[in-house]
Design a protein around this motif. Structure first.
Motif, PDB file in Angstrom:
ATOM      1  N   GLY A  16       0.813  -1.218   0.000  1.00 26.57           N
ATOM      2  CA  GLY A  16       0.000   0.000   0.000  1.00 26.57           C
ATOM      3  C   GLY A  16       0.842   1.262   0.000  1.00 26.57           C
ATOM      4  N   ARG A  17       1.885   1.279   0.818  1.00 25.34           N
ATOM      5  CA  ARG A  17       2.760   2.456   0.848  1.00 25.34           C
ATOM      6  C   ARG A  17       3.514   2.615  -0.469  1.00 25.34           C
ATOM      7  NH1 ARG A  17       3.469   0.601   6.037  1.00 25.34           N
ATOM      8  NH2 ARG A  17       5.466  -0.365   5.557  1.00 25.34           N
ATOM      9  N   SER A  20       1.149   3.878  -3.177  1.00 25.67           N
ATOM     10  CA  SER A  20       0.636   5.228  -2.905  1.00 25.67           C
ATOM     11  C   SER A  20       1.425   6.285  -3.666  1.00 25.67           C
ATOM     12  CB  SER A  20       0.630   5.523  -1.408  1.00 25.67           C
ATOM     13  OG  SER A  20       1.938   5.674  -0.915  1.00 25.67           O
ATOM     14  N   MET A  23       0.002   8.008  -6.812  1.00 24.92           N
ATOM     15  CA  MET A  23      -0.810   9.217  -6.739  1.00 24.92           C
ATOM     16  C   MET A  23      -0.010  10.432  -7.207  1.00 24.92           C
ATOM     17  SD  MET A  23      -3.225  10.424  -3.554  1.00 24.92           S
ATOM     18  CE  MET A  23      -3.173   8.768  -2.941  1.00 24.92           C
ATOM     19  N   LEU A  58      -3.319   1.880  -8.399  1.00 25.52           N
ATOM     20  CA  LEU A  58      -3.409   2.543  -7.103  1.00 25.52           C
ATOM     21  C   LEU A  58      -4.598   2.025  -6.306  1.00 25.52           C
ATOM     22  CD1 LEU A  58      -2.550   4.777  -5.078  1.00 25.52           C
ATOM     23  CD2 LEU A  58      -4.013   6.325  -6.366  1.00 25.52           C
ATOM     24  N   SER A  62      -4.157  -0.954  -3.347  1.00 26.87           N
ATOM     25  CA  SER A  62      -4.138  -0.336  -2.019  1.00 26.87           C
ATOM     26  C   SER A  62      -5.384  -0.672  -1.200  1.00 26.87           C
ATOM     27  CB  SER A  62      -3.974   1.181  -2.134  1.00 26.87           C
ATOM     28  OG  SER A  62      -5.096   1.753  -2.780  1.00 26.87           O
TER      29      SER A  62
END
Length: 177
Positions: A16-17, A20, A23, A58, A62
């Motif tokens: 997830g990080r 990210s 974005m 994304l 995530s």
């Protein structure tokens, strides 16, 4: 049980990080598209499609991270004033009755879709588009798999809490509605 849940959560948190950062990529590439189009009068289908790919990756990759950090929407009526044990029971039941079957349905229906896409090396419908649509479609079963893994972690944590594991109970005591 609790240790396995922590390992799965760490994996999904790392993914997830990492995704990210897409974005920022979306913002920068979209800015470049606008500058190219309105300042230089040029455009690129490939660059515009890359924004869609980043957006897809994304959100699909995530989702498990959002579940790991308790950022998903939940029914506040059952959860807000509940004891840690009741929160664990709600999470266990929710994962077993809703999340896991939903992940299984997504995997069941996505697999043939993705398999065909890989067999034909599906690409963009546009001539100058990204020639690897099959890679983006692969994110669908990966999404369901990661979400199911995080659901398993949540179920393991809930089972540990219900069996009296103090660190697991503490995680449910900190959760808000």
């Amino acid at each position: 049980m609790f240790r396995t849940a922590q390992v799965i959560t760490s994996l999904n948190s790392a993914i997830g990080r990492a995704v990210s950062w897409l974005m920022l990529g979306i913002v920068l590439v979209q800015f470049a598209v606008v500058i190219l189009r309105y300042v230089f009068g040029a455009g690129s289908v490939w660059v515009q499609e890359s924004i869609l790919y980043m957006h897809g990756f994304l959100f699909l990759l995530s989702a498990a991270y959002a579940l790991a950090i308790d950022a998903h929407v939940r029914v506040d009526v059952f959860y807000r004033d509940a004891s840690p044990a009741r929160k664990a029971l709600v999470d266990l039941a929710g994962c077993a009755l809703f999340l896991m079957p939903m992940c299984a349905v997504i995997l069941w229906h996505a697999w043939p879709f993705v398999q065909i896409s890989w067999m034909i090396r599906e690409g963009s419908r546009e001539t100058s588009g990204i020639p690897a649509l099959y890679v983006l479609k692969t994110a669908i079963p990966v999404y369901a798999g990661l979400l199911a893994l995080q659901g398993l972690a949540l179920m393991l944590r809930a089972a540990a809490a219900l069996s009296g594991n103090a660190p697991a109970l503490e995680t449910f005591a900190r959760k808000e509605g």
